[in-house]
Design a protein around this motif. Sequence first.
Motif, PDB file in Angstrom:
ATOM      1  N   UNK A  41       0.715  -1.294  -0.116  1.00 26.96           N
ATOM      2  CA  UNK A  41       0.041  -0.081   0.025  1.00 26.96           C
ATOM      3  C   UNK A  41       1.010   1.178   0.037  1.00 26.96           C
ATOM      4  N   UNK A  42       1.940   1.078   0.755  1.00 26.30           N
ATOM      5  CA  UNK A  42       2.853   2.483   0.799  1.00 26.30           C
ATOM      6  C   UNK A  42       3.407   2.609  -0.637  1.00 26.30           C
ATOM      7  N   UNK A  43       3.880   1.580  -1.374  1.00 30.29           N
ATOM      8  CA  UNK A  43       4.425   1.854  -2.591  1.00 30.29           C
ATOM      9  C   UNK A  43       3.599   2.548  -3.645  1.00 30.29           C
ATOM     10  N   UNK A  44       2.049   1.708  -3.498  1.00 26.35           N
ATOM     11  CA  UNK A  44       1.089   2.531  -4.376  1.00 26.35           C
ATOM     12  C   UNK A  44       0.967   3.754  -4.424  1.00 26.35           C
ATOM     13  N   UNK A  45       1.049   4.221  -2.944  1.00 25.95           N
ATOM     14  CA  UNK A  45       0.768   5.705  -2.629  1.00 25.95           C
ATOM     15  C   UNK A  45       1.918   6.500  -2.870  1.00 25.95           C
ATOM     16  N   UNK A  46       3.206   6.093  -2.655  1.00 27.17           N
ATOM     17  CA  UNK A  46       4.326   6.883  -3.334  1.00 27.17           C
ATOM     18  C   UNK A  46       4.222   6.928  -4.776  1.00 27.17           C
ATOM     19  N   UNK A  47       4.022   5.867  -5.505  1.00 24.49           N
ATOM     20  CA  UNK A  47       4.082   6.031  -7.010  1.00 24.49           C
ATOM     21  C   UNK A  47       2.773   7.131  -7.446  1.00 24.49           C
ATOM     22  N   UNK A  48       1.959   7.056  -6.725  1.00 23.68           N
ATOM     23  CA  UNK A  48       0.976   8.180  -7.076  1.00 23.68           C
ATOM     24  C   UNK A  48       1.244   9.466  -6.548  1.00 23.68           C
ATOM     25  N   UNK A 108     -10.020   2.146  -0.074  1.00 18.78           N
ATOM     26  CA  UNK A 108     -10.825   1.741  -1.279  1.00 18.78           C
ATOM     27  C   UNK A 108     -11.414   3.402  -1.783  1.00 18.78           C
ATOM     28  N   UNK A 109     -11.362   4.375  -0.850  1.00 20.86           N
ATOM     29  CA  UNK A 109     -12.020   5.532  -1.509  1.00 20.86           C
ATOM     30  C   UNK A 109     -10.747   6.773  -1.837  1.00 20.86           C
ATOM     31  N   UNK A 110      -9.555   6.718  -1.302  1.00 18.99           N
ATOM     32  CA  UNK A 110      -8.940   7.751  -1.557  1.00 18.99           C
ATOM     33  C   UNK A 110      -7.849   7.634  -2.869  1.00 18.99           C
ATOM     34  N   UNK A 111      -8.015   6.405  -3.412  1.00 16.61           N
ATOM     35  CA  UNK A 111      -7.042   6.200  -4.414  1.00 16.61           C
ATOM     36  C   UNK A 111      -7.605   6.996  -5.704  1.00 16.61           C
ATOM     37  N   UNK A 112      -6.456   7.167  -6.799  1.00 15.95           N
ATOM     38  CA  UNK A 112      -6.725   7.960  -7.786  1.00 15.95           C
ATOM     39  C   UNK A 112      -7.798   7.023  -8.785  1.00 15.95           C
ATOM     40  N   UNK A 113      -7.873   5.632  -8.667  1.00 17.91           N
ATOM     41  CA  UNK A 113      -8.877   4.965  -9.443  1.00 17.91           C
ATOM     42  C   UNK A 113     -10.375   5.541  -8.826  1.00 17.91           C
ATOM     43  N   UNK A 114     -10.190   5.657  -7.768  1.00 21.01           N
ATOM     44  CA  UNK A 114     -11.888   5.938  -7.164  1.00 21.01           C
ATOM     45  C   UNK A 114     -12.317   7.342  -7.479  1.00 21.01           C
ATOM     46  N   UNK A 115     -11.374   8.222  -7.568  1.00 22.09           N
ATOM     47  CA  UNK A 115     -11.683   9.509  -8.184  1.00 22.09           C
ATOM     48  C   UNK A 115     -11.699   9.817  -9.587  1.00 22.09           C
ATOM     49  N   UNK A 116     -10.815   9.133 -10.248  1.00 25.98           N
ATOM     50  CA  UNK A 116     -10.887   9.304 -11.815  1.00 25.98           C
ATOM     51  C   UNK A 116     -11.750   8.510 -12.460  1.00 25.98           C
ATOM     52  N   UNK A 117     -12.037   7.210 -11.788  1.00 26.84           N
ATOM     53  CA  UNK A 117     -13.183   6.126 -12.351  1.00 26.84           C
ATOM     54  C   UNK A 117     -14.638   6.814 -12.123  1.00 26.84           C
ATOM     55  N   UNK A 118     -14.836   7.273 -10.991  1.00 28.79           N
ATOM     56  CA  UNK A 118     -16.209   7.884 -10.760  1.00 28.79           C
ATOM     57  C   UNK A 118     -16.206   9.264 -11.614  1.00 28.79           C
ATOM     58  N   UNK A 190      -2.697   9.727  -3.447  1.00 24.44           N
ATOM     59  CA  UNK A 190      -1.484   8.838  -3.163  1.00 24.44           C
ATOM     60  C   UNK A 190      -0.948   9.107  -1.914  1.00 24.44           C
ATOM     61  N   UNK A 191      -0.521  10.560  -1.801  1.00 29.65           N
ATOM     62  CA  UNK A 191       0.104  10.782  -0.478  1.00 29.65           C
ATOM     63  C   UNK A 191      -0.627  10.418   0.798  1.00 29.65           C
ATOM     64  N   UNK A 192      -2.125  10.433   0.648  1.00 34.32           N
ATOM     65  CA  UNK A 192      -2.839   9.867   1.840  1.00 34.32           C
ATOM     66  C   UNK A 192      -3.069   8.192   2.003  1.00 34.32           C
TER      67      UNK A 192
END
Length: 239
Positions: A41-48, A108-118, A190-192
Amino acid sequence: MLGTIVNAVAIIIGGLTGILLRKGIPDSFKNTIMQGLGLCVFIIGLSGALKSENIILVIFCIVIGSIIGEAFAIEDKLQKVGDWLEGNVGRGGEGSMAKGFVTASLIYCVGAMAIVGSLESGLTGNHETLFAKSLIDGITAVIFASTLGIGVVFSSIAVFVYQGIITFSASFVKPFLVAEVIREMSAIGGLLIMGIAINILDIKKISVGNMLPAVFLPIFYPFIEPFLIRVISFFEMLL
């Protein structure tokens, strides 16, 4: 809303599957799995987060967003929902349902996919991003539920409400959704997510829920840009 509905159902199915598998996994395995997930999860956030091209905007949004979140006590409200579920649905170990609900909901809520996808779902009717997110969330729900319990299943409610609101609001904010704004929203998300990973790893308790408003503040970038330019100019003068 189709993408959001599919996403919520995928979390429910994955979560229930994880509950069924839970008893067959020794505690030592669960602890190691959670630590591994925390690192992922940390790496996913860092990449974003590294996608940001305007760090001043990110800092500004985090500060103002945190103030707003603290004022509304968002994390406390999420915790209260988790505690209510804990008391009325059942217990899977002390605090496990509340922890599972809050942790999974935030992931599940703060990721880029949740925002952009919605946003895509609301603006164009294209649900592909949310369908892809559904697959990912369903798989991770199996792992999270096997370690955090049934609270993960109930995070589907938070996902449904959160992504549903973004989908319905998309048409109203469409004029402000330029590429730069979406990129910085994703970077803040990603930071969150990095903050969530730190919580999972029990390094330090970070009130990620109270920082959620920061994700949406880049929408107001055209209005705050003049202020940020002055701030940047001020620091350049000091240097």
